[in-house]
Scaffold this motif. Structure first.
Motif, mmCIF file in Angstrom:
data_model
loop_
_atom_site.group_PDB
_atom_site.id
_atom_site.type_symbol
_atom_site.label_atom_id
_atom_site.label_comp_id
_atom_site.label_asym_id
_atom_site.label_seq_id
_atom_site.Cartn_x
_atom_site.Cartn_y
_atom_site.Cartn_z
ATOM 1 N N THR A 87 95.124 -20.439 -30.785
ATOM 2 C CA THR A 87 94.915 -19.107 -31.084
ATOM 3 C C THR A 87 96.575 -18.642 -31.484
ATOM 4 N N ARG A 88 96.112 -17.508 -31.572
ATOM 5 C CA ARG A 88 96.911 -16.254 -31.975
ATOM 6 C C ARG A 88 95.562 -15.373 -31.559
ATOM 7 N N LEU A 89 96.065 -14.924 -29.800
ATOM 8 C CA LEU A 89 95.395 -13.060 -30.052
ATOM 9 C C LEU A 89 96.335 -12.410 -29.906
ATOM 10 N N THR A 90 95.664 -11.279 -30.777
ATOM 11 C CA THR A 90 96.664 -9.776 -30.745
ATOM 12 C C THR A 90 96.068 -8.632 -30.715
ATOM 13 N N ASN A 91 96.504 -7.745 -29.241
ATOM 14 C CA ASN A 91 95.394 -6.348 -29.628
ATOM 15 C C ASN A 91 96.400 -5.606 -29.391
ATOM 16 N N ALA A 92 96.583 -4.331 -30.113
ATOM 17 C CA ALA A 92 97.634 -3.449 -29.832
ATOM 18 C C ALA A 92 97.010 -2.343 -28.530
ATOM 19 N N ASP A 93 95.412 -2.358 -28.694
ATOM 20 C CA ASP A 93 94.925 -1.452 -28.005
ATOM 21 C C ASP A 93 94.560 -1.322 -26.617
ATOM 22 N N GLY A 94 94.712 -3.124 -25.445
ATOM 23 C CA GLY A 94 94.405 -2.909 -24.636
ATOM 24 C C GLY A 94 94.393 -4.510 -24.639
ATOM 25 N N PRO A 95 93.773 -5.818 -23.705
ATOM 26 C CA PRO A 95 93.549 -6.740 -23.746
ATOM 27 C C PRO A 95 93.276 -7.802 -24.956
ATOM 28 N N ALA A 96 93.858 -8.511 -24.957
ATOM 29 C CA ALA A 96 93.579 -9.914 -26.289
ATOM 30 C C ALA A 96 92.288 -10.453 -25.739
ATOM 31 N N LEU A 97 91.722 -10.933 -24.909
ATOM 32 C CA LEU A 97 91.152 -12.062 -24.400
ATOM 33 C C LEU A 97 90.274 -11.403 -22.752
ATOM 34 N N THR A 98 89.105 -11.247 -23.374
ATOM 35 C CA THR A 98 88.012 -11.012 -21.717
ATOM 36 C C THR A 98 87.353 -11.911 -21.482
ATOM 37 N N ALA A 99 87.283 -12.481 -20.056
ATOM 38 C CA ALA A 99 85.878 -13.178 -19.362
ATOM 39 C C ALA A 99 85.757 -13.344 -18.426
ATOM 40 N N ASP A 100 85.644 -12.192 -17.550
ATOM 41 C CA ASP A 100 85.291 -11.764 -16.586
ATOM 42 C C ASP A 100 84.123 -12.756 -17.105
ATOM 43 N N ARG A 101 83.653 -13.649 -15.357
ATOM 44 C CA ARG A 101 83.088 -14.190 -15.119
ATOM 45 C C ARG A 101 81.916 -14.692 -15.886
ATOM 46 N N VAL A 102 83.527 -15.299 -16.540
ATOM 47 C CA VAL A 102 82.643 -16.456 -18.041
ATOM 48 C C VAL A 102 82.353 -17.479 -17.084
ATOM 49 N N GLN A 103 80.893 -18.926 -17.443
ATOM 50 C CA GLN A 103 81.089 -20.242 -17.112
ATOM 51 C C GLN A 103 80.637 -21.078 -17.153
ATOM 52 N N VAL A 104 82.425 -21.842 -17.591
ATOM 53 C CA VAL A 104 82.300 -23.260 -18.972
ATOM 54 C C VAL A 104 82.396 -24.783 -17.893
ATOM 55 N N ASP A 105 81.226 -25.179 -17.979
ATOM 56 C CA ASP A 105 81.087 -26.392 -17.582
ATOM 57 C C ASP A 105 81.665 -27.393 -17.904
ATOM 58 N N ASP A 106 82.988 -27.395 -18.605
ATOM 59 C CA ASP A 106 83.514 -28.765 -19.084
ATOM 60 C C ASP A 106 85.015 -28.293 -18.867
ATOM 61 N N HIS A 107 85.793 -27.725 -19.875
ATOM 62 C CA HIS A 107 87.505 -27.687 -19.428
ATOM 63 C C HIS A 107 87.186 -25.843 -20.819
ATOM 64 N N MET A 108 88.584 -25.443 -20.355
ATOM 65 C CA MET A 108 88.289 -23.848 -20.806
ATOM 66 C C MET A 108 90.585 -24.585 -21.479
#
Length: 538
Positions: A161-182
């Motif tokens: 995936t290609r994430l582009t955000n000229a105004d700030g972070p492209a991905l925010t995942a604070d405190r995300v909980q993933v039981d398997d893989h990321m």
């Protein structure tokens, strides 16, 4: 919205949804089916976001013997798909779609949610619960992907995936909980920064072949993460800082062949990182900027084998107070910049002279051994690359390492070199006395020198006094003159052998007698000082 408000294509979507079947609206031409070209798509490929929202929330009528699921390919979605706070018991799979509005799942509960090869403007799923996998796979997102506080029982798949955000972070995942893989592999690109503060991942975080870019900022902000297995960053390219402070990783952290670019700043900031097995920044790893890993704790090895570290006029590598079972510093070439190992605690060190840094900080460094021990004078050149001035601990630690290996002579040589280094920091008068101790007994670490000096002076005095015999002090004396005993009587302080009082050197040899007496006192004092110092060090 009501069922009668649906367009013909939306009715087809409803019917396929009720049967759990896939509806593919693509025409078979790769160029025409590209979501970026959706402006040319006719009404037969346009579905309203409001219609999909109604279908997922209110419009499902399952046909007998079928499980409803939204499986839609090649559609243009006009308007937003808003599913905030929704309970969605269906699987959602969409491939090759163009979302003209935002997709929101704030605090929603859903089953597996999969977007493949889609184009999006925003995707908000903060505090959502996904029972299964969340896939945003080989998509293009020109805005923020927000997953703060999201709980995913399966895998978070962002591969390609290609994430582009000229105004700030492209991905925010604070405190995300993933039981398997990321997964953020296979060309995953983020322009604008990736934030994973406080994330909990049960399996791996995989960034192999990823591209992260946030110039003059933080490209990956992952403080205080908890990762059950590995962090894999092989061949990752980063522009900006990679932050991992205070994170805990159960397996390995690996940057094989990664290229990090943040000149004049920190390339990696990983203070107090804890790694269950090993930390690999090797096999072609390249960093332009400081690698700061102060206080890291690694159960196994920290490896910089064949790495390139470049931070001119700054610190290339900071490992103060780090702990590791083994450290491999055999880099591809000398690091450009300071290497700080102060107060680190290491089991063993592997290094090579050709990759020694120009400047080191070593005070307080403790280790058990070098895997390839060099001769002590050669290894001492490694210690002397510390420009901080004289510090006894690095020399004492090196002597202890040699002594542990049973190389007692090498340990004494290092201790002697330490005293010589210490002498350079003393006042001039103390340097003179130090030089005397060095020449005579090697600061107590070369005691045989005292015997050699004693034999040399004994031979000199005996030869002189055998030729120029002293005169008898008392005319009635009966002692028989012996030049060797007479010389010893002058050389040995305190002890009297009778010859020194019975005979007096002739006027032209009196200076020899004074020289022998003074030399005897100097030898005795330096021997006592050196032996005392040597015993205290033991």
């Amino acid at each position: 919205m009501r069922a009668e408000d649906l367009t013909p294509v939306e009715r087809r979507v409803r019917d396929a949804f009720s049967r759990g079947e896939k509806l593919d609206l693509r025409v078979g031409d790769p160029a025409d089916d590209e979501p970026a070209n959706s402006d040319s798509w006719g009404p037969e490929r346009v579905v309203r976001g409001a219609a999909l929202t109604w279908l997922l929330l209110d419009g499902a009528v399952a046909e007998p013997g079928h499980v409803p699921a939204l499986r839609l390919d090649g559609a243009r979605i006009d308007g937003s798909l808003e599913l905030d706070y929704a309970e969605i018991p269906y699987r959602v799979t969409m491939d090759g779609c163009d979302f003209r509005g935002r997709v929101t799942l704030y605090s929603a509960r859903t089953r597996q949610f999969s977007l493949k090869r889609c184009r999006l403007v925003r995707f908000y799923a903060a505090n959502a619960s996904v029972d299964g996998n969340l896939r945003v796979h080989h998509c293009r997102l020109d805005g923020l992907l927000k997953l703060d506080g999201t709980h995913i029982t399966g895998t978070l798949d962002l591969d390609g995936t290609r994430l582009t955000n000229a105004d700030g972070p492209a991905l925010t995942a604070d405190r995300v909980q993933v039981d398997d893989h990321m997964w953020m592999r296979h060309g995953f690109t983020a322009e604008g920064g990736v934030i994973l503060r406080g994330a909990h991942v049960g399996g791996d975080i995989d960034l192999r072949d990823a591209r992260l870019s946030n110039p003059a900022g933080v490209a990956l902000e992952a403080a205080r993460m908890s990762v059950g297995c590995d962090i894999l960053c092989d061949r990752m390219e980063s522009v900006g800082e990679v932050d991992l402070p205070g994170s805990r990783v159960g397996g390995i952290v690996r940057f094989w062949g990664a290229r990090l670019h943040n000149p004049g700043r920190k390339a990696i900031y990983g203070n107090f990182l804890e790694v269950g097995t090993s930390l690999h920044l090797n096999n072609g790893f390249t960093a332009e900027g400081t690698i700061e890993l102060a206080g890291v704790r690694v159960t196994g090895r920290i490896s910089f084998l064949n790495a390139l570290l470049m931070a001119p006029d700054s610190a290339a590598l900071v490992l103060g107070h780090a702990q590791a079972g083994e450290m491999d510093l055999r880099m591809a070439r000398r690091p450009q910049g300071l290497v700080d190992l102060r107060h680190a605690v290491l089991g063993s060190i592997l290094d090579a002279e050709q990759s020694w840094p120009e400047e080191l900080k070593l005070d307080g460094l403790r280790y058990d051994r070098f895997e390839t021990p060099l001769p002590p004078r050669q290894r001492a050149r490694w210690l002397l690359r510390d420009s901080s001035g004289y510090a006894p601990q690095p020399f004492e630690q090196l002597a202890l390492a040699y002594r542990t290996l049973g190389h007692e002579d090498d340990a004494r040589t290092v201790s002697l070199l330490k005293e010589r280094r210490r002498r350079t920091a003393l006042p001039w008068y103390a340097r003179i006395w130090g030089a005397v101790q060095d020449i005579t007994v090697g600061y107590g670490y070369r005691p045989m020198r005292a015997g050699l000096w004693l034999l040399a002076l004994l031979a000199l005095g005996s030869a002189v006094f055998a030729v120029r015999q002293p005169t008898r002090t008392a005319a009635t004396g009966t002692e028989v003159f012996n030049p060797v005993i007479f010389t010893l009587d002058h050389l040995l302080p305190v002890i009297g052998l009778g010859q020194g009082t019975a005979f007096t050197p002739t006027p032209d040899t009196q200076w020899i007698g004074h020289l022998l007496t003074a030399s005897g006192w100097i030898l005795a004092t330096t021997i006592l000082t050196g032996v005392t110092r040597s015993l205290n060090r033991r």
